[in-house]
Design a protein around this motif. Structure first.
Motif, PDB file in Angstrom:
ATOM      1  N   ASP A  12       0.794  -1.223   0.000  1.00  0.00           N
ATOM      2  CA  ASP A  12       0.000   0.000   0.000  1.00  0.00           C
ATOM      3  C   ASP A  12       0.830   1.279   0.000  1.00  0.00           C
ATOM      4  OD1 ASP A  12       1.039  -0.062   2.535  1.00  0.00           O
ATOM      5  OD2 ASP A  12      -0.890  -0.237   3.580  1.00  0.00           O
ATOM      6  N   SER A  30      -4.766  -7.497   5.238  1.00  0.00           N
ATOM      7  CA  SER A  30      -5.452  -6.814   4.141  1.00  0.00           C
ATOM      8  C   SER A  30      -6.220  -7.804   3.272  1.00  0.00           C
ATOM      9  CB  SER A  30      -4.440  -6.037   3.296  1.00  0.00           C
ATOM     10  OG  SER A  30      -5.054  -5.406   2.201  1.00  0.00           O
ATOM     11  N   LYS A  31      -5.607  -8.953   2.990  1.00  0.00           N
ATOM     12  CA  LYS A  31      -6.273  -9.985   2.197  1.00  0.00           C
ATOM     13  C   LYS A  31      -7.481 -10.546   2.930  1.00  0.00           C
ATOM     14  CE  LYS A  31      -2.325 -11.594  -0.551  1.00  0.00           C
ATOM     15  NZ  LYS A  31      -1.428 -12.749  -0.846  1.00  0.00           N
ATOM     16  N   GLU A  44      -9.311  -9.032   5.166  1.00  0.00           N
ATOM     17  CA  GLU A  44     -10.371  -8.026   5.172  1.00  0.00           C
ATOM     18  C   GLU A  44     -11.086  -7.954   3.830  1.00  0.00           C
ATOM     19  OE1 GLU A  44      -8.603  -4.384   6.339  1.00  0.00           O
ATOM     20  OE2 GLU A  44      -8.211  -5.023   8.395  1.00  0.00           O
ATOM     21  N   SER A  45     -10.311  -8.065   2.725  1.00  0.00           N
ATOM     22  CA  SER A  45     -10.911  -7.986   1.392  1.00  0.00           C
ATOM     23  C   SER A  45     -11.797  -9.200   1.106  1.00  0.00           C
ATOM     24  CB  SER A  45      -9.825  -7.870   0.321  1.00  0.00           C
ATOM     25  OG  SER A  45      -8.998  -9.023   0.314  1.00  0.00           O
ATOM     26  N   LYS A  78      -0.029  -7.477   4.950  1.00  0.00           N
ATOM     27  CA  LYS A  78      -0.573  -8.033   3.709  1.00  0.00           C
ATOM     28  C   LYS A  78      -1.634  -9.088   4.014  1.00  0.00           C
ATOM     29  CE  LYS A  78       3.199  -7.483   0.381  1.00  0.00           C
ATOM     30  NZ  LYS A  78       4.179  -8.200  -0.479  1.00  0.00           N
TER      31      LYS A  78
END
Length: 237
Positions: free
Chosen positions: A125, A224-225, A227-228, A221
């Motif tokens: 990010d 983030s994955k 959460e997505s 990372k």
């Protein structure tokens, strides 16, 4: 020879014409002798632009698999990675991190420049993440100075998850060498290792002007994955 052919004939001149990279603080990189170049890591293009703007070769470690794969593809892969200054991680220790340290020490013992990304992986990010302490152990065990490096703009040239973005003008900034000889003999003190690593990351942050996050990039990372993946479920509910 392949390294210099790519840098000065086949690839380097093209990159300079197309992207016109800027360099600041090149005088901080020694003309001879070993040094550790500790850089932020925004893109796979970092390893192209950072060595491009200085006259010396920069060596990096690469996965041993790149040098041992069978067949024609493996042969081409091996010759490319070795020819561009990469060296395989020494796996004799049975540990990838220790193997990278052994390989790095070999490079520095030969009086060369060694490039390392203390974050351990690319930022997903654009923020700067917590550094791993292997770099601190390396500088203490070798007595070699650390030169903080900031590469800016490569995440525009090659954004995360893409092979190519858009043309911009990357900047590579080299900070003043950091000497940690005051901690000599303390490479087994985890608090000292963390202190040294944080000092290096602070200098990289200052040069890159990135937002700093006190978390390992690999963990960020993964979160983030996660959460997505959960976001569609929330929308569905």
């Amino acid at each position: 020879m392949f390294y210099w052919f790519l840098k000065f004939v086949a690839l380097g001149p093209l990159l300079k014409v197309v992207f016109r990279p800027r360099a600041e603080g090149v005088e901080n990189v020694p003309a001879t002798g070993p040094a550790i170049l500790a850089s932020n890591h925004l893109s796979y293009a970092d390893w192209l632009f950072m060595p491009l703007v200085i006259p010396r070769m920069v060596r990096f470690v690469a996965k041993a698999e790149y040098f041992t794969s069978p067949g024609i593809k493996g042969w081409l892969q091996k010759n490319f990675f070795s020819g561009t200054g990469n060296i395989p991680i020494d796996r004799t220790s049975g540990d990838a991190a220790s193997g990278a340290l052994v390989s790095a020490k070999r490079v520095l013992a030969e009086g060369e420049l060694f490039g390392i990304y203390p974050e351990g992986t690319r930022s997903h990010d654009g923020r700067l993440y917590r550094g791993k302490t292997g770099i601190a152990r390396l500088t203490l065990e070798t007595g070699v100075p650390v030169i903080p490096v900031a590469v800016v703009g490569t995440d525009v040239v090659a954004p995360p998850g893409k092979k190519f973005g858009r043309i911009t003008r990357p900047t590579v900034r080299f900070g003043k060498p950091l000497d940690f000889s005051r901690y000599a003999g303390m490479e087994n003190d985890r608090f000292i290792l963390r202190s040294i690593t944080d000092e290096i990351m602070y200098e990289i942050m200052r040069l890159s002007q990135q937002e700093y996050v006190d978390m390992y990039a690999s963990r960020a990372k993964a979160e983030s994955k996660s959460e997505s993946k959960s976001e569609p479920k929330k929308l569905a509910s």
